[in-house]
Design a protein around this motif. Sequence first.
Motif, PDB file in Angstrom:
ATOM      1  N   ARG A 162       0.808  -1.221   0.000  1.00 54.52           N
ATOM      2  CA  ARG A 162       0.000   0.000   0.000  1.00 54.52           C
ATOM      3  C   ARG A 162       0.842   1.272   0.000  1.00 54.52           C
ATOM      4  O   ARG A 162       0.428   2.291  -0.567  1.00 54.52           O
ATOM      5  CB  ARG A 162      -0.923  -0.001   1.227  1.00 54.52           C
ATOM      6  CG  ARG A 162      -1.966  -1.100   1.203  1.00 54.52           C
ATOM      7  CD  ARG A 162      -3.039  -0.823   0.162  1.00 54.52           C
ATOM      8  NE  ARG A 162      -3.821   0.325   0.508  1.00 54.52           N
ATOM      9  CZ  ARG A 162      -4.964   0.268   1.218  1.00 54.52           C
ATOM     10  NH1 ARG A 162      -5.413  -0.915   1.620  1.00 54.52           N
ATOM     11  NH2 ARG A 162      -5.641   1.356   1.485  1.00 54.52           N
ATOM     12  N   MET A 163       2.002   1.252   0.646  1.00 54.47           N
ATOM     13  CA  MET A 163       2.809   2.466   0.757  1.00 54.47           C
ATOM     14  C   MET A 163       3.873   2.564  -0.330  1.00 54.47           C
ATOM     15  O   MET A 163       4.471   3.638  -0.508  1.00 54.47           O
ATOM     16  CB  MET A 163       3.467   2.534   2.142  1.00 54.47           C
ATOM     17  CG  MET A 163       2.478   2.516   3.293  1.00 54.47           C
ATOM     18  SD  MET A 163       3.244   2.667   4.918  1.00 54.47           S
ATOM     19  CE  MET A 163       3.710   4.394   4.903  1.00 54.47           C
ATOM     20  N   LYS A 164       4.146   1.439  -1.028  1.00 54.35           N
ATOM     21  CA  LYS A 164       5.132   1.439  -2.111  1.00 54.35           C
ATOM     22  C   LYS A 164       6.455   2.042  -1.646  1.00 54.35           C
ATOM     23  O   LYS A 164       6.976   3.009  -2.224  1.00 54.35           O
ATOM     24  CB  LYS A 164       4.595   2.196  -3.325  1.00 54.35           C
ATOM     25  CG  LYS A 164       3.305   1.612  -3.884  1.00 54.35           C
ATOM     26  CD  LYS A 164       2.761   2.441  -5.026  1.00 54.35           C
ATOM     27  CE  LYS A 164       1.439   1.852  -5.543  1.00 54.35           C
ATOM     28  NZ  LYS A 164       0.891   2.656  -6.684  1.00 54.35           N
ATOM     29  N   LEU A 165       6.978   1.463  -0.576  1.00 52.66           N
ATOM     30  CA  LEU A 165       8.215   1.964   0.011  1.00 52.66           C
ATOM     31  C   LEU A 165       9.397   1.668  -0.898  1.00 52.66           C
ATOM     32  O   LEU A 165       9.485   0.600  -1.527  1.00 52.66           O
ATOM     33  CB  LEU A 165       8.433   1.316   1.384  1.00 52.66           C
ATOM     34  CG  LEU A 165       7.379   1.624   2.442  1.00 52.66           C
ATOM     35  CD1 LEU A 165       7.633   0.810   3.690  1.00 52.66           C
ATOM     36  CD2 LEU A 165       7.375   3.112   2.767  1.00 52.66           C
ATOM     37  N   ASP A 166      10.317   2.613  -0.951  1.00 55.11           N
ATOM     38  CA  ASP A 166      11.523   2.459  -1.764  1.00 55.11           C
ATOM     39  C   ASP A 166      12.726   2.941  -0.944  1.00 55.11           C
ATOM     40  O   ASP A 166      12.844   4.141  -0.660  1.00 55.11           O
ATOM     41  CB  ASP A 166      11.403   3.253  -3.063  1.00 55.11           C
ATOM     42  CG  ASP A 166      12.590   3.003  -4.000  1.00 55.11           C
ATOM     43  OD1 ASP A 166      13.236   1.939  -3.849  1.00 55.11           O
ATOM     44  OD2 ASP A 166      12.846   3.884  -4.859  1.00 55.11           O
ATOM     45  N   PRO A 167      13.626   2.071  -0.515  1.00 56.31           N
ATOM     46  CA  PRO A 167      13.594   0.611  -0.728  1.00 56.31           C
ATOM     47  C   PRO A 167      12.513  -0.039   0.111  1.00 56.31           C
ATOM     48  O   PRO A 167      12.090   0.520   1.124  1.00 56.31           O
ATOM     49  CB  PRO A 167      14.977   0.170  -0.277  1.00 56.31           C
ATOM     50  CG  PRO A 167      15.386   1.192   0.732  1.00 56.31           C
ATOM     51  CD  PRO A 167      14.791   2.493   0.272  1.00 56.31           C
ATOM     52  N   PRO A 168      12.044  -1.222  -0.286  1.00 53.84           N
ATOM     53  CA  PRO A 168      10.978  -1.887   0.460  1.00 53.84           C
ATOM     54  C   PRO A 168      11.445  -2.298   1.846  1.00 53.84           C
ATOM     55  O   PRO A 168      12.626  -2.472   2.120  1.00 53.84           O
ATOM     56  CB  PRO A 168      10.634  -3.097  -0.418  1.00 53.84           C
ATOM     57  CG  PRO A 168      11.863  -3.346  -1.205  1.00 53.84           C
ATOM     58  CD  PRO A 168      12.488  -2.022  -1.459  1.00 53.84           C
ATOM     59  N   LEU A 169      10.457  -2.452   2.693  1.00 55.60           N
ATOM     60  CA  LEU A 169      10.715  -2.852   4.075  1.00 55.60           C
ATOM     61  C   LEU A 169      11.053  -4.339   4.121  1.00 55.60           C
ATOM     62  O   LEU A 169      10.421  -5.160   3.436  1.00 55.60           O
ATOM     63  CB  LEU A 169       9.475  -2.571   4.923  1.00 55.60           C
ATOM     64  CG  LEU A 169       9.633  -2.494   6.450  1.00 55.60           C
ATOM     65  CD1 LEU A 169      10.526  -1.339   6.834  1.00 55.60           C
ATOM     66  CD2 LEU A 169       8.256  -2.344   7.092  1.00 55.60           C
ATOM     67  N   VAL A 170      12.042  -4.706   4.895  1.00 53.24           N
ATOM     68  CA  VAL A 170      12.461  -6.101   5.004  1.00 53.24           C
ATOM     69  C   VAL A 170      12.142  -6.594   6.413  1.00 53.24           C
ATOM     70  O   VAL A 170      11.952  -5.809   7.348  1.00 53.24           O
ATOM     71  CB  VAL A 170      13.962  -6.267   4.696  1.00 53.24           C
ATOM     72  CG1 VAL A 170      14.256  -5.894   3.237  1.00 53.24           C
ATOM     73  CG2 VAL A 170      14.798  -5.418   5.640  1.00 53.24           C
ATOM     74  N   ALA A 171      12.143  -7.927   6.548  1.00 54.79           N
ATOM     75  CA  ALA A 171      11.740  -8.529   7.819  1.00 54.79           C
ATOM     76  C   ALA A 171      12.721  -8.216   8.933  1.00 54.79           C
ATOM     77  O   ALA A 171      12.332  -8.152  10.117  1.00 54.79           O
ATOM     78  CB  ALA A 171      11.592 -10.045   7.646  1.00 54.79           C
ATOM     79  N   SER A 172      13.978  -7.988   8.617  1.00 53.06           N
ATOM     80  CA  SER A 172      14.969  -7.711   9.658  1.00 53.06           C
ATOM     81  C   SER A 172      14.741  -6.359  10.331  1.00 53.06           C
ATOM     82  O   SER A 172      15.263  -6.112  11.419  1.00 53.06           O
ATOM     83  CB  SER A 172      16.382  -7.774   9.064  1.00 53.06           C
ATOM     84  OG  SER A 172      16.523  -6.802   8.030  1.00 53.06           O
ATOM     85  N   GLU A 173      13.965  -5.489   9.675  1.00 51.51           N
ATOM     86  CA  GLU A 173      13.688  -4.180  10.275  1.00 51.51           C
ATOM     87  C   GLU A 173      12.546  -4.237  11.286  1.00 51.51           C
ATOM     88  O   GLU A 173      12.318  -3.258  11.999  1.00 51.51           O
ATOM     89  CB  GLU A 173      13.347  -3.158   9.180  1.00 51.51           C
ATOM     90  CG  GLU A 173      14.489  -2.870   8.233  1.00 51.51           C
ATOM     91  CD  GLU A 173      14.120  -1.811   7.207  1.00 51.51           C
ATOM     92  OE1 GLU A 173      14.199  -0.608   7.565  1.00 51.51           O
ATOM     93  OE2 GLU A 173      13.752  -2.171   6.076  1.00 51.51           O
ATOM     94  N   LEU A 174      11.830  -5.347  11.321  1.00 48.88           N
ATOM     95  CA  LEU A 174      10.725  -5.510  12.263  1.00 48.88           C
ATOM     96  C   LEU A 174      11.185  -6.366  13.424  1.00 48.88           C
ATOM     97  O   LEU A 174      11.775  -7.433  13.231  1.00 48.88           O
ATOM     98  CB  LEU A 174       9.520  -6.159  11.572  1.00 48.88           C
ATOM     99  CG  LEU A 174       8.925  -5.412  10.378  1.00 48.88           C
ATOM    100  CD1 LEU A 174       7.704  -6.156   9.856  1.00 48.88           C
ATOM    101  CD2 LEU A 174       8.564  -3.983  10.739  1.00 48.88           C
ATOM    102  N   ASN A 175      10.884  -5.894  14.619  1.00 44.58           N
ATOM    103  CA  ASN A 175      11.234  -6.641  15.826  1.00 44.58           C
ATOM    104  C   ASN A 175      10.130  -7.619  16.193  1.00 44.58           C
ATOM    105  O   ASN A 175      10.388  -8.797  16.498  1.00 44.58           O
ATOM    106  CB  ASN A 175      11.505  -5.663  16.968  1.00 44.58           C
ATOM    107  CG  ASN A 175      12.111  -6.336  18.169  1.00 44.58           C
ATOM    108  OD1 ASN A 175      12.190  -7.550  18.261  1.00 44.58           O
ATOM    109  ND2 ASN A 175      12.558  -5.529  19.119  1.00 44.58           N
TER     110      ASN A 175
END
Length: 467
Positions: free
Chosen positions: A232-245
């Motif tokens: 939905r947000m079209k993040l650039d660069p996209p969000l990766v799983a390592s950034e989520l705790n």
Amino acid sequence: MSSSQQLHHFNEEERTTPGWNTEVCPQRNTAIFWHNIWCDYKRPRGGIVYEIMKDTWCKYHYTVRALREDEMRRRSLASKLDNHDDIWREVKHLRPQHRVTPSSMDNPHEKADIAELFAGEFESLYRSTPTDPTELQNLINELKQSSMSMLVPQKFDAAMLSSCLPRMKKENQVIKQKDERISSLEHRVASLESAMDDHEQYLRCNSFRLSGVAELPNEDPPDVGLTTLNTRMKLDPPLVASELNRTHRVGPKAKGGGKHRSLLIKFATYRSRKRVFTQKKQLWSEDQSDARLFLNEDLTKRRSELLWKARKLKKEGRICDAWSSDGKLLLKTMNNVIHPFHSIEEIMLRASPLSEKTCGGGVSIFIRDNLRILEHPELSVCHDSFESIFIELPKGSILNYKKALFIGVVYRPPQYNHDAFNNYLVNILQTIRSAGANCMLMGDFNYDLLSTDSHAPTHDFLESLYC
């Protein structure tokens, strides 16, 4: 008017009357003493203090009357002596001797005859009593009233209570110290609660809540959150799983497929969280078929409730907007001034702007062009029933004044809540005092300053000026 002026006035001749210093003065001093205590208790119309004050006042005036009567007797005796009248007749008139108990009553001399005479008189008196039921009931009611009047508490002796006064003062001092201790502890508890809330909010600085995402059976919350944000947000660069705790749903699951629970997403770093949160408006898809998603800060329970109440006032048109920024709660008034808030009282002080239908009103300060001032919108209130404006003259800006001077104009309508006004005034004056400045307060407060003894809000208003 002082207590001595209220009790009585005496000329110089009365003060030199024999017995004045030994009989009248002690009673007068006691009456004045208890009258002052009665005034300190805000002049109650009942209770033990009122009874003592009234009792000492009556004793004092009774002593004055008795002394005057003795003086009149002395003057009468002196006039008889000067006129060579029968002095002993006057003495007998002033001091009649006790008469001997008579041995007869209406001619009868024997005890039996006297008893029979008394029985006859008593019988006639007994027969004079009414026998009508209505009259008897009235007599019973009068007896009941007289018996109830006998149940009135007995007046205490002033001397005994005077001896108890030091103990009463000591007990009042102890109570006052305990009240101060309780107030200090309450203030400390409030400060600790505020500090704990700040600490809890700091621990949530890397988290936010995503609302509106459909909840599916056996879903993987981290994968759902990551996919939704990237899609939905079209993040650039996209969000990766390592950034989520950590990612999970908040609250118990609704029965019967009710409202979808929010996703709580905690990032590994504040930088990643900020990169996503600053682009939260991209969640609002232009496609009407897409679900409406909302991204909000993860606030504590206390701050969430305050923000909800502020947004409720926004819907009512009483404030312009309310939001949170890094855990801080902010609101914008109808005059486009942004204020932080930490309690419902601060919200209400900033809310309820003047209606467009209202004619007149407002407060203002006229300032010369050559004066350097600082505006303080955070201290100013534009309320539908309460208004104020404050400015600051910096140190040395006028007459080489060595401290900064705050000038405020306040208007309080007569119907405005007393407690809310006094709390606001105390907070403002404490803020100015903590800045090491003086304050000049003007305006229309609608208080009768001559009624501080009888009107508690007026007394509290004067006390707030010396906070």
